[in-house]
Design a protein around this motif. Sequence first.
Motif, mmCIF file in Angstrom:
data_model
loop_
_atom_site.group_PDB
_atom_site.id
_atom_site.type_symbol
_atom_site.label_atom_id
_atom_site.label_comp_id
_atom_site.label_asym_id
_atom_site.label_seq_id
_atom_site.Cartn_x
_atom_site.Cartn_y
_atom_site.Cartn_z
ATOM 1 N N ALA A 93 39.388 42.934 34.958
ATOM 2 C CA ALA A 93 39.596 41.945 36.010
ATOM 3 C C ALA A 93 40.434 42.492 37.154
ATOM 4 O O ALA A 93 40.114 42.300 38.319
ATOM 5 C CB ALA A 93 40.245 40.694 35.429
ATOM 6 N N PHE A 94 41.528 43.193 36.831
ATOM 7 C CA PHE A 94 42.389 43.690 37.891
ATOM 8 C C PHE A 94 41.777 44.886 38.596
ATOM 9 O O PHE A 94 42.062 45.141 39.751
ATOM 10 C CB PHE A 94 43.769 44.029 37.347
ATOM 11 C CG PHE A 94 44.527 42.812 36.924
ATOM 12 C CD1 PHE A 94 44.946 41.884 37.856
ATOM 13 C CD2 PHE A 94 44.784 42.575 35.592
ATOM 14 C CE1 PHE A 94 45.629 40.744 37.466
ATOM 15 C CE2 PHE A 94 45.473 41.447 35.194
ATOM 16 C CZ PHE A 94 45.896 40.525 36.133
ATOM 17 N N GLY A 95 40.927 45.625 37.920
ATOM 18 C CA GLY A 95 40.250 46.744 38.559
ATOM 19 C C GLY A 95 39.219 46.283 39.570
ATOM 20 O O GLY A 95 38.852 47.017 40.479
ATOM 21 N N GLN A 96 38.731 45.057 39.445
ATOM 22 C CA GLN A 96 37.723 44.530 40.338
ATOM 23 C C GLN A 96 38.297 43.602 41.409
ATOM 24 O O GLN A 96 37.561 43.020 42.176
ATOM 25 C CB GLN A 96 36.658 43.773 39.528
ATOM 26 C CG GLN A 96 35.895 44.642 38.569
ATOM 27 C CD GLN A 96 35.123 45.732 39.272
ATOM 28 O OE1 GLN A 96 34.537 45.522 40.318
ATOM 29 N NE2 GLN A 96 35.163 46.932 38.716
ATOM 30 N N ALA A 97 39.605 43.421 41.435
ATOM 31 C CA ALA A 97 40.222 42.515 42.399
ATOM 32 C C ALA A 97 39.867 42.938 43.816
ATOM 33 O O ALA A 97 39.936 44.103 44.168
ATOM 34 C CB ALA A 97 41.729 42.499 42.220
ATOM 35 N N GLY A 98 39.456 41.963 44.597
ATOM 36 C CA GLY A 98 39.128 42.215 45.992
ATOM 37 C C GLY A 98 37.758 42.822 46.215
ATOM 38 O O GLY A 98 37.471 43.301 47.301
ATOM 39 N N GLN A 99 36.887 42.791 45.232
ATOM 40 C CA GLN A 99 35.573 43.435 45.358
ATOM 41 C C GLN A 99 34.393 42.488 45.180
ATOM 42 O O GLN A 99 33.250 42.916 45.282
ATOM 43 C CB GLN A 99 35.455 44.556 44.329
ATOM 44 C CG GLN A 99 36.519 45.605 44.443
ATOM 45 C CD GLN A 99 36.497 46.321 45.779
ATOM 46 O OE1 GLN A 99 35.439 46.638 46.304
ATOM 47 N NE2 GLN A 99 37.660 46.554 46.350
ATOM 48 N N GLU A 100 34.638 41.233 44.920
ATOM 49 C CA GLU A 100 33.548 40.301 44.611
ATOM 50 C C GLU A 100 32.920 39.730 45.881
ATOM 51 O O GLU A 100 33.627 39.377 46.828
ATOM 52 C CB GLU A 100 34.060 39.153 43.749
ATOM 53 C CG GLU A 100 34.551 39.582 42.387
ATOM 54 C CD GLU A 100 33.478 40.216 41.537
ATOM 55 O OE1 GLU A 100 32.320 39.763 41.578
ATOM 56 O OE2 GLU A 100 33.795 41.175 40.823
ATOM 57 N N PRO A 101 31.597 39.619 45.920
ATOM 58 C CA PRO A 101 30.923 39.003 47.064
ATOM 59 C C PRO A 101 31.293 37.533 47.210
ATOM 60 O O PRO A 101 31.588 36.843 46.218
ATOM 61 C CB PRO A 101 29.434 39.140 46.733
ATOM 62 C CG PRO A 101 29.349 40.163 45.656
ATOM 63 C CD PRO A 101 30.659 40.129 44.928
ATOM 64 N N GLY A 102 31.274 37.048 48.435
ATOM 65 C CA GLY A 102 31.676 35.686 48.728
ATOM 66 C C GLY A 102 30.895 34.632 47.973
ATOM 67 O O GLY A 102 31.471 33.652 47.493
ATOM 68 N N ARG A 103 29.577 34.804 47.855
ATOM 69 C CA ARG A 103 28.758 33.813 47.145
ATOM 70 C C ARG A 103 29.187 33.672 45.696
ATOM 71 O O ARG A 103 29.259 32.573 45.159
ATOM 72 C CB ARG A 103 27.279 34.201 47.205
ATOM 73 C CG ARG A 103 26.652 33.944 48.559
ATOM 74 C CD ARG A 103 25.209 34.305 48.544
ATOM 75 N NE ARG A 103 24.489 33.445 47.607
ATOM 76 C CZ ARG A 103 23.200 33.326 47.570
ATOM 77 N NH1 ARG A 103 22.459 34.000 48.407
ATOM 78 N NH2 ARG A 103 22.622 32.538 46.694
ATOM 79 N N GLN A 104 29.476 34.798 45.049
ATOM 80 C CA GLN A 104 29.905 34.751 43.654
ATOM 81 C C GLN A 104 31.275 34.094 43.527
ATOM 82 O O GLN A 104 31.521 33.351 42.573
ATOM 83 C CB GLN A 104 29.936 36.152 43.063
ATOM 84 C CG GLN A 104 28.563 36.728 42.851
ATOM 85 C CD GLN A 104 28.606 38.124 42.265
ATOM 86 O OE1 GLN A 104 29.663 38.716 42.079
ATOM 87 N NE2 GLN A 104 27.432 38.660 41.981
ATOM 88 N N VAL A 105 32.152 34.341 44.481
ATOM 89 C CA VAL A 105 33.483 33.738 44.447
ATOM 90 C C VAL A 105 33.377 32.224 44.642
ATOM 91 O O VAL A 105 34.058 31.453 43.965
ATOM 92 C CB VAL A 105 34.402 34.386 45.500
ATOM 93 C CG1 VAL A 105 35.718 33.644 45.622
ATOM 94 C CG2 VAL A 105 34.654 35.848 45.153
ATOM 95 N N VAL A 106 32.502 31.785 45.540
ATOM 96 C CA VAL A 106 32.305 30.352 45.756
ATOM 97 C C VAL A 106 31.753 29.695 44.493
ATOM 98 O O VAL A 106 32.237 28.640 44.062
ATOM 99 C CB VAL A 106 31.378 30.097 46.960
ATOM 100 C CG1 VAL A 106 30.947 28.645 47.033
ATOM 101 C CG2 VAL A 106 32.065 30.507 48.257
ATOM 102 N N LEU A 107 30.756 30.306 43.883
ATOM 103 C CA LEU A 107 30.188 29.756 42.648
ATOM 104 C C LEU A 107 31.220 29.726 41.527
ATOM 105 O O LEU A 107 31.284 28.754 40.759
ATOM 106 C CB LEU A 107 28.956 30.550 42.233
ATOM 107 C CG LEU A 107 27.743 30.417 43.161
ATOM 108 C CD1 LEU A 107 26.628 31.360 42.720
ATOM 109 C CD2 LEU A 107 27.262 28.990 43.207
ATOM 110 N N LEU A 108 32.030 30.755 41.430
ATOM 111 C CA LEU A 108 33.100 30.771 40.435
ATOM 112 C C LEU A 108 34.091 29.648 40.710
ATOM 113 O O LEU A 108 34.533 28.961 39.787
ATOM 114 C CB LEU A 108 33.814 32.124 40.443
ATOM 115 C CG LEU A 108 34.991 32.265 39.489
ATOM 116 C CD1 LEU A 108 34.515 32.187 38.040
ATOM 117 C CD2 LEU A 108 35.723 33.577 39.746
ATOM 118 N N GLY A 109 34.423 29.436 41.973
ATOM 119 C CA GLY A 109 35.343 28.359 42.333
ATOM 120 C C GLY A 109 34.810 26.994 41.960
ATOM 121 O O GLY A 109 35.539 26.156 41.412
#
Length: 146
Positions: free
Chosen positions: A6-22
Amino acid sequence: MTRTGAFGQAGQEPGRQVVLLGVALTLTAVAVDVLLVGSLTLFFDLCFMALCLGLAALVRRQDFYLVALLPPVLMVAVFAFVSLVARDAIADPRDSVLQAVVSGVATHGIALFVGYALCLGWLAWRLHRKGDLVSELEHELGQPAR
């Protein structure tokens, strides 16, 4: 040895995936709170604030603006959904959908304010740690520096 997770991927996720996760995590917090208590409580507020901070940490730089607009839209959209399926969790059951949404946002307004401030603050910090904030914002907006 490289670090993955999780910490290795911080700041690398596409916006659509972040919105869906939210959306998924907010609905999960709503479901847990409503199933355990019957209404939205401080548990939901704390989850929402932590979620706003987490989403700002996960999103890649190209999608900052999507996440910068997300907290108020997310809260209103989730409360609109809740007012359709379990109105008594956020308002009086006799209230209209619009009244229930307004009541929910008003009741959880402090969580919205704090979550939004955390989100915007974290995004600004991420811009600032790379260099001059003004030049970074101009770069993000695609405008040439003057």
